[in-house]
Scaffold this motif. Structure first.
Motif, PDB file in Angstrom:
ATOM      1  N   CYS A   1      27.232  43.144  17.544  1.00  0.00           N
ATOM      2  CA  CYS A   1      28.414  43.900  17.727  1.00  0.00           C
ATOM      3  C   CYS A   1      29.241  43.191  18.990  1.00  0.00           C
ATOM      4  O   CYS A   1      30.507  42.997  18.931  1.00  0.00           O
ATOM      5  CB  CYS A   1      27.855  45.395  18.329  1.00  0.00           C
ATOM      6  SG  CYS A   1      27.293  46.205  16.886  1.00  0.00           S
TER       7      CYS A   1
ATOM      8  N   TRP B   1      32.859  42.022  18.356  1.00  0.00           N
ATOM      9  CA  TRP B   1      33.864  42.398  19.182  1.00  0.00           C
ATOM     10  C   TRP B   1      34.948  41.430  19.606  1.00  0.00           C
ATOM     11  O   TRP B   1      36.000  41.392  19.675  1.00  0.00           O
ATOM     12  CB  TRP B   1      33.637  43.159  20.605  1.00  0.00           C
ATOM     13  CG  TRP B   1      34.464  43.492  21.538  1.00  0.00           C
ATOM     14  CD1 TRP B   1      35.429  44.449  21.377  1.00  0.00           C
ATOM     15  CD2 TRP B   1      34.571  43.162  22.977  1.00  0.00           C
ATOM     16  NE1 TRP B   1      36.140  44.308  22.599  1.00  0.00           N
ATOM     17  CE2 TRP B   1      35.449  43.333  23.685  1.00  0.00           C
ATOM     18  CE3 TRP B   1      33.564  42.043  23.572  1.00  0.00           C
ATOM     19  CZ2 TRP B   1      36.145  43.096  24.708  1.00  0.00           C
ATOM     20  CZ3 TRP B   1      33.918  41.778  24.769  1.00  0.00           C
ATOM     21  CH2 TRP B   1      35.168  42.132  25.657  1.00  0.00           C
TER      22      TRP B   1
ATOM     23  N   LEU C   1      32.074  52.556  18.959  1.00  0.00           N
ATOM     24  CA  LEU C   1      31.089  52.002  18.133  1.00  0.00           C
ATOM     25  C   LEU C   1      30.304  53.194  17.453  1.00  0.00           C
ATOM     26  O   LEU C   1      30.078  53.997  18.139  1.00  0.00           O
ATOM     27  CB  LEU C   1      29.841  51.244  19.172  1.00  0.00           C
ATOM     28  CG  LEU C   1      28.587  51.009  18.664  1.00  0.00           C
ATOM     29  CD1 LEU C   1      28.550  49.816  17.448  1.00  0.00           C
ATOM     30  CD2 LEU C   1      27.691  50.383  19.611  1.00  0.00           C
TER      31      LEU C   1
ATOM     32  N   ILE D   1      33.334  49.277  15.358  1.00  0.00           N
ATOM     33  CA  ILE D   1      32.432  48.598  14.606  1.00  0.00           C
ATOM     34  C   ILE D   1      31.560  49.725  14.322  1.00  0.00           C
ATOM     35  O   ILE D   1      31.186  50.775  14.979  1.00  0.00           O
ATOM     36  CB  ILE D   1      31.650  47.812  15.579  1.00  0.00           C
ATOM     37  CG1 ILE D   1      32.438  46.434  16.064  1.00  0.00           C
ATOM     38  CG2 ILE D   1      30.325  47.042  14.857  1.00  0.00           C
ATOM     39  CD1 ILE D   1      32.050  45.581  17.130  1.00  0.00           C
TER      40      ILE D   1
ATOM     41  N   ILE E   1      27.805  50.917  12.132  1.00  0.00           N
ATOM     42  CA  ILE E   1      26.650  50.273  11.669  1.00  0.00           C
ATOM     43  C   ILE E   1      25.860  51.482  11.038  1.00  0.00           C
ATOM     44  O   ILE E   1      25.958  52.515  11.687  1.00  0.00           O
ATOM     45  CB  ILE E   1      25.742  49.866  13.002  1.00  0.00           C
ATOM     46  CG1 ILE E   1      25.686  50.899  14.151  1.00  0.00           C
ATOM     47  CG2 ILE E   1      26.232  48.444  13.463  1.00  0.00           C
ATOM     48  CD1 ILE E   1      24.738  50.266  15.371  1.00  0.00           C
TER      49      ILE E   1
END
Ligand code: SAH
Length: 367
Positions: free
Chosen positions: A75, A79, A90, A165, A167
């Motif tokens: 991550c 970034w 996030l 981001i 996940i």
């Protein structure tokens, strides 16, 4: 039997399904899956611990801290590749016990500049798991550290806008699938109804228009991963830039075949045998998901295997450092990594796919 006892035996869910099918007719597989998982009273997500040794299944972050740590470092790299935006969301889809996020944030301490710009958003459907995550990730604040802002959401659409981001480990497999079954030379909806004794059974529902040119033999089952379309719509509707990482189990390329499955206390069970008590999922098909992402204007990298992904991010180096630092735990570290990487464990069955704004370069290790 008390309410708690009958829920523990799945009686409440069975009574609900019988009444519902009796009233409205057979359920599609997607409706059945959704009820089993989401029913507000008897659904699987309401129940106690599903993940871990005492639950129904074990996931990669519960096997080794290195899994979450490497994703945390990934991550930071992403970034940077995004051009270090001044704020970053996030977002984790389906965070389970919160272990992956905890390990990812700890590893990211190598980059205070990244952590300063971060807010964390956890998208979780299970009220029980939300509490577990809150206890782990947002304990009462300590004065010596500035806490990272953290928020919980029901859906990805509820997470605030801004560079992101995302996940998701073992999230896609929980999205409801529709199934078609070939019968009399045509596709039909595969449905769940009741036999004369009131037991659940699969049956052949209404015919659906033929789409493909293939004519597989009668009895063939086709999984339609319709939940993925809604997820991609939400990704597409978000402000860009974004990079999303999906890790899930399933074949690289799937054609036909029934992948609906149910797991209860670490064993496979018939998907109709324990509604609300077993975790009902279907194999993700990441190559197909990548193609759908490209079709809506997003870019996709991969899929590659979990072993390739973790190997490229330095799993071996990280493991040997942990083993040297704590010799007594060396065996546990090694066994965990072995399970994540081995072709007979999770190394090849699990695949990794990145989906991103088309304006961004490919993230590591896909570059
Ligand atoms: N990522 C975790 C947990 C995987 S299990 C891990 O690796 O350990 C799937 C997770 O997704 C659980 O937390 C489940 O409650 C959540 N979940 C499944 N479908 C969801 C949905 N539609 N919306 C939000 N959360 C969901």
């Amino acid at each position: 039997m008390s309410r708690a006892d009958s829920d523990a035996a799945g009686e409440g869910m069975l009574a609900y399904l019988r009444a519902r099918i009796g009233r409205d007719g057979p359920l599609t597989v997607a409706q059945y899956m959704q009820i089993c998982l989401e029913h507000p009273e008897h659904g699987y997500w309401q129940a106690a611990d599903s993940i871990g040794k005492t639950g129904d299944f074990v996931t990669a972050p519960e096997i080794s801290q290195i899994f979450g740590e490497l994703i945390g470092l990934w991550c930071v790299l992403v970034w940077e590749r995004m051009g270090r935006p001044p704020t970053l969301r996030l977002i984790e889809l389906g965070p389970g016990r919160g272990t992956l996020m905890q390990d990812a944030l700890r590893a990211a301490r190598v980059s205070p500049a990244y952590l300063e710009r971060l807010s964390v958003h956890l998208v979780e459907a299970s009220p029980h798991l939300r509490q577990v995550q809150q206890r782990l990730l947002a304990p009462p604040s300590r004065s010596d550290t500035k806490p990272i802002p953290m928020a919980w959401h029901d859906r990805l659409e509820d997470a605030p806008e801004g560079p992101a981001i995302i996940i998701a480990n073992e999230f896609l497999d929980a999205l409801p699938i529709r199934q078609l079954v070939r019968s009399g030379g045509a596709w039909h909806e595969r449905v769940v109804d009741l036999d004369p004794h009131g037991r659940l059974r699969f049956a052949i529902g209404a015919a659906v228009p033929d789409t493909g040119s293939h004519a597989p033999p009668d009895g063939t089952i086709l999984d339609l991963r319709e939940g993925e379309g809604a997820l991609l719509g939400a990704l597409r509707a978000r402000s860009q830039p974004l990079v999303a990482l999906f890790v899930d189990y399933g074949p690289a390329d799937a054609a036909y075949g029934d992948t609906l499955q149910a797991v209860h206390r670490h064993a496979y069970v018939d998907p109709l045998s324990a509604p609300g008590l077993a975790d009902v999922t279907a194999h993700a098909q990441l190559a197909g998901f990548a193609a759908k992402a490209r079709a809506v204007g997003l870019a996709a990298d991969g899929p590659i295997t979990q072993a390739q992904f973790l190997g490229a991010l330095g799993v071996v180096e990280r493991a040997s450092r942990l083993m040297t630092a704590n010799a007594r735990k060396a065996h546990t570290v090694e066994a965990g990594v072995q399970r994540l990487m081995s072709p007979t464990g999770m190394g090849e069955l699990f695949k990794v796919l990145a989906i991103r704004s088309s304006t961004l370069p490919s993230p590591p290790p896909f570059d």
